[in-house]
Every structure is written in C-alpha cells, then in structure tokens.
Design a protein around this motif. Structure first.
Motif, short mmCIF file in Angstrom:
data_model
loop_
_atom_site.label_atom_id
_atom_site.label_comp_id
_atom_site.label_asym_id
_atom_site.label_seq_id
_atom_site.Cartn_x
_atom_site.Cartn_y
_atom_site.Cartn_z
N TYR A 180 1.82 -25.82 -16.62
CA TYR A 180 1.29 -24.74 -15.78
C TYR A 180 2.45 -23.94 -15.16
O TYR A 180 2.68 -23.96 -13.95
CB TYR A 180 0.39 -25.31 -14.67
N PRO A 181 3.19 -23.22 -15.99
CA PRO A 181 4.39 -22.51 -15.50
C PRO A 181 4.07 -21.40 -14.50
O PRO A 181 4.93 -21.03 -13.71
CB PRO A 181 5.01 -21.94 -16.78
N ASP A 182 2.84 -20.89 -14.52
CA ASP A 182 2.49 -19.77 -13.63
C ASP A 182 1.98 -20.25 -12.27
O ASP A 182 1.76 -19.44 -11.37
CB ASP A 182 1.42 -18.89 -14.28
N GLU A 183 1.75 -21.55 -12.15
CA GLU A 183 1.24 -22.08 -10.89
C GLU A 183 2.39 -22.26 -9.89
O GLU A 183 3.56 -22.38 -10.27
CB GLU A 183 0.54 -23.42 -11.12
N ASP A 184 2.02 -22.30 -8.62
CA ASP A 184 3.02 -22.46 -7.55
C ASP A 184 3.33 -23.95 -7.37
O ASP A 184 2.89 -24.59 -6.42
CB ASP A 184 2.48 -21.86 -6.25
N ILE A 185 4.08 -24.49 -8.33
CA ILE A 185 4.44 -25.91 -8.31
C ILE A 185 5.95 -26.02 -8.14
O ILE A 185 6.72 -25.28 -8.77
CB ILE A 185 4.02 -26.62 -9.63
N GLU A 186 6.36 -26.90 -7.27
CA GLU A 186 7.79 -27.09 -7.01
C GLU A 186 8.53 -27.38 -8.31
O GLU A 186 8.05 -28.18 -9.14
CB GLU A 186 7.98 -28.24 -6.02
N ASP A 187 9.67 -26.72 -8.51
CA ASP A 187 10.44 -26.93 -9.73
C ASP A 187 10.79 -28.40 -9.91
O ASP A 187 11.05 -29.12 -8.94
CB ASP A 187 11.72 -26.10 -9.69
N PHE A 188 10.79 -28.81 -11.18
CA PHE A 188 11.08 -30.22 -11.50
C PHE A 188 12.60 -30.41 -11.62
O PHE A 188 13.26 -29.70 -12.37
CB PHE A 188 10.40 -30.61 -12.81
N GLY A 189 13.10 -31.37 -10.86
CA GLY A 189 14.52 -31.70 -10.97
C GLY A 189 14.71 -33.20 -11.05
O GLY A 189 14.29 -33.93 -10.14
N LEU A 190 15.27 -33.67 -12.13
CA LEU A 190 15.42 -35.11 -12.32
C LEU A 190 16.28 -35.75 -11.23
O LEU A 190 16.03 -36.87 -10.80
CB LEU A 190 16.06 -35.39 -13.69
N SER A 191 17.29 -35.04 -10.77
CA SER A 191 18.21 -35.62 -9.80
C SER A 191 17.49 -36.04 -8.52
O SER A 191 17.91 -36.98 -7.83
CB SER A 191 19.33 -34.63 -9.47
N ALA A 192 16.38 -35.35 -8.20
CA ALA A 192 15.64 -35.68 -6.99
C ALA A 192 14.98 -37.05 -7.09
O ALA A 192 14.64 -37.66 -6.08
CB ALA A 192 14.58 -34.61 -6.73
#
Length: 453
Positions: A180-192
């Motif tokens: 769902y790239p158009d949704e307001d979802i926090e970016d995914f970051g593996l380091s987190a």
C-alpha cells in the motif's frame, strides 16, 4: 457445532471417586437424559460450577449410581464448550454402565486427548499449555510437576508470544509499506528493528540454555554405573532401587547388557544404568555388552565409577578411569568398605570420591546428598524451563533464523532478503505455540494423552 463426546477421566482402576466427562454442544441435554436430580430441577436449570446430587440411570430407568453432577457452559470451561461431569463411585462397572447410558443418549466415545485438543482448537490453551497438561499428568517429581503446572498456567506462553508478536509486526509493517505505497504508513526501516531482534534472540537463547535442566527434570538423570566385573555395580543398583533388580553373583561378567531402573535419590530422579563390566574379553556376547557400557558413559548425565576397595587398582580399573575422568559429572565410589581399604582417594583422579558398602548401605546417604548437589537446578521450576524436545527444536530454529537476519542486517542485505529469515523464525515460533503447526503434528501430540483428558 461440535458433537458430544464422553469418557471416563479417572482411569480404569477401582477408586473412591470416578469421573465421567462430557463436552460439546448439547451435552447438558444428553446428561439430563440419564440424570434425575433430588432437587426436582433439570441440569440445565442449575448454575455453572455448582455440584448437585442425583441418580444416574440407564435408558430403562434402572439406577446405576447416586452421584454428583456439575456443568460449565461455554466459553467458561476447560474445552471452551459446554461440559458436564458426573462424580460417581469409582467402580469400573458403574463407570462403564454410565458411559453406555450416555452413548445411548447421543454421546460418542472421546478419542485420546480430545478434550484438551478441543481446548486448544477453541483457543483456551496454546500448544505449550496443552503439551504441559500431559507433562503434569506424567510428572513424578515435585519440581517436574511445578514446572509443568507453570506452563499450563501460561508461563512459557508469556515468554514466547512477545517474540512471535515482534516478528509478526516486523513482517506486517514491511508488507504493508510494499502493498500500500499510497497509504500514510510509516516508512519501513530495518535498522529500527535491530534492537528488537537482538532482544528476541537473547530471550530464545536463555530459553534454549534451560533445556539441559528441563530434559533432566522431565526424563531424570541418566546415571551410568561403570567398573570392571565383580566390583559391586549390580549390588549398588539393587541397594539404590530397594529390591533385587539385577542378578548378583560372585561370577565375573554376570551382567552382559545394560540394566535400567528409575529411582528417586533424595530430590533427584535417576535413571540408573547398570552396565556390563568393562574388561578385555574374547566372549562375543560380553564384548557387545562392554561396547554398550562405553556408549552409556558417553551418553550419561552422571557417571558412577565403582571399584573394589578391598583390592588394589588393576589395569582394567585404570582403563575405565580414563573413560570416566573427563566426564563433567563423575563420582568415584570405593566399594566393599566392610572388607578393608586398599584403595586410597589419592589413587583416583576424581573430584568427588565416596567410600561405600553396597551390601550394608554404608556411604549411600552421602551419595544421595552429593547427587542432589550436582543436579540442584539453578532456574526456578515455575514453567520457564524448556522441557519438550519438539519445542526445543523449533525454538532453536527460530533463534538461528533471527541470528541469520541480524547477520544480514550487518552485511547490508536488502529488506526482502532479511525478511526471509525473519519469516522462517516466525514460522518456527508458530510451531511452538500452535499458530502454524501442521495438523499431523498436533494429532501426534494429542495421541500421548489418555482418553479422558
């Protein structure tokens, strides 16, 4: 809708009380067909978990027994379904007649472990709790019972579910951003998630380290009694067992194979293994026994080396000592103290040496205390100790997969590559809790149960 099942939950032996258990939609109505309450009410009018007195009768109305009955309605019951229990007098004939009456009224015979399986399928228990039920039934020490009871109460579940939830959250976050790239979802970051994965790996590592104690808690300490022929190994086994378990003669080589006996030694349960006397021999059968004795030393949790204290150490003694002295838990027993001492503790390269007489019992109290000290558990028996081999294997695979994911992070692999390991860890964790376990595995687990549980 589930069909009504019935079974005796208290075994087939004569006892003061025998319990017949029913579960399933309509089980209260089935029970009412064979029960007349003294208070003139029907069982369906009675509140949950209140015992009531009545007569159990067959289809023809003949009295089978005067008994107590109690019902628990869904979802507040062991199985999560409506359940009924009849508390009868413990005659096998009475219980069999009661079951027959229930079958004629519409119930069917329960399969092995079907009550607990329904509890699992209805979400009353996860698989760690369900497996702990049979461990609690089979427990033969207070520590084993306490640990199993803790697991039935959810101690292990509470340690594992946060790890499973962490892995699920990581995977779902990644796929949500991807799908769902158009949704307001926090970016995914593996380091987190790196610190979370490290914490989860540490949790699983601690659990895996408890398995050694857990295996002993569940199976007992495998204790190999070793020595050359005729030093008193079988006499020691008999003395600890409290009866003539092994044949004892003056003829060297009487024991040709390993003989096992489970005994409580203080607070520790030992699986004593009386081995064939180790020596050079041309006898084919005895030679096979000697090889099995050497294998028993390798596999044992505890080695009890026995020598004849009334005779000087021989070449055979020295060879056996070489096999034993590298073992982590080894005790030297200088036997036949009633015949004099020609072996000194300084002759033996063991940290723990005890003079005993298997014939009179001298020194056995000290042996009991020493064994208890060897295997006094460091972890509390509160359900946090991993005792199940199936669970251990799945937790090990989950731990290895998380470590592989962390290594992928360190190497800078792309998220989709790292998540292959994360999903493998999640799948393995699901096998432990039952979230992803295969049906054939669950069937095999519940086959261990008795019919009425």
């Amino acid at each position: 809708m589930s069909d009504v099942i019935a079974a005796v939950s208290t075994g087939n032996q004569v006892s003061a009380i025998g319990i017949i258990r029913l579960s399933g939609d309509g089980c209260i109505q089935v029970a009412e067909a064979v029960l007349t309450l003294y208070n003139k009410k029907s069982l369906s009018q009675m509140p949950d978990r209140q015992l009531c007195l009545g007569l159990l009768h067959d289809k023809q109305g003949r009295t089978i027994d005067q008994c107590m009955a109690v019902c628990s309605r869904a979802p507040h019951s062991y199985t999560g379904e409506d359940t009924v229990e009849f508390h009868c007098h413990g005659s096998p004939a009475v219980l069999a007649a009661g079951l027959e009456a229930l079958y004629l009224a519409g119930a069917r015979p329960a399969q092995r472990g079907e009550f607990t399986k329904r509890a699992f399928l209805n979400g009353q228990l996860d698989l760690t709790q369900a497996e702990a039920v049979i461990d609690l039934i089979e427990a033969d020490t207070a520590d084993a019972a306490a640990n199993a009871a803790g697991q039935v109460g959810g101690t292990l579940k509470r340690r594992l579910h946060p790890v499973y939830d962490d892995l699920t959250n990581l995977c779902s976050h990644f796929h949500a951003v991807l799908d769902y790239p158009d949704e307001d979802i926090e970016d995914f970051g593996l380091s987190a998630y790196e610190d979370i994965l490290r914490t989860d790996a540490k949790t699983l590592h601690t659990l895996l380290n408890s398995y050694g104690q857990g295996r002993i808690l569940r199976q007992g300490v495998a204790a190999a009694i070793v020595g050359k022929p005729n030093v008193g190994k079988s006499s020691l086994l008999n003395a600890l067992a409290g009866y003539e378990r092994a044949i004892v003669t003056d003829i060297p080589g009487t024991t040709r194979d390993t003989v096992e006996e489970s005994v409580m030694l203080g607070a520790t349960r030992l699986r004593l293994i009386d081995t064939a006397g180790i020596r050079q021999t041309s006898d084919t059968v005895e030679a096979i026994g000697v090889e099995r004795s050497k294998k028993a030393i390798e596999d044992a949790d505890l080695v009890l080396f026995v020598c004849d204290g009334s005779q000087p150490l021989s070449f055979d003694d020295e060879e056996i000592i070489d096999l034993c002295c590298d073992h982590q838990n080894a005790i030297a027993l200088i036997n036949k103290s009633d015949l004099g001492n020609r072996v000194s503790p300084s002759d033996l390269p063991f940290m723990t040496i005890i003079h005993i007489c298997a014939k009179t019992g001298e020194g056995l109290d000290l042996l009991v205390d020493t064994v208890d000290q060897f295997f006094e558990g460091s972890a509390p028996c509160d359900g946090s100790i991993l005792t199940n081999a199936r669970q251990f294997d799945a937790v090990r695979r989950a731990h290895d997969s998380i470590q592989a994911a962390l290594q992928g992070l360190k190497l800078g692999l792309t998220p989709d590559a790292v998540l292959i390991d994360v999903e493998a860890a999640m799948s393995a964790m699901g096998e432990v809790t039952g979230a992803t376990v295969r049906e054939d595995i669950t069937a095999r687990i519940f086959e261990r149960f008795c019919v009425g549980k």
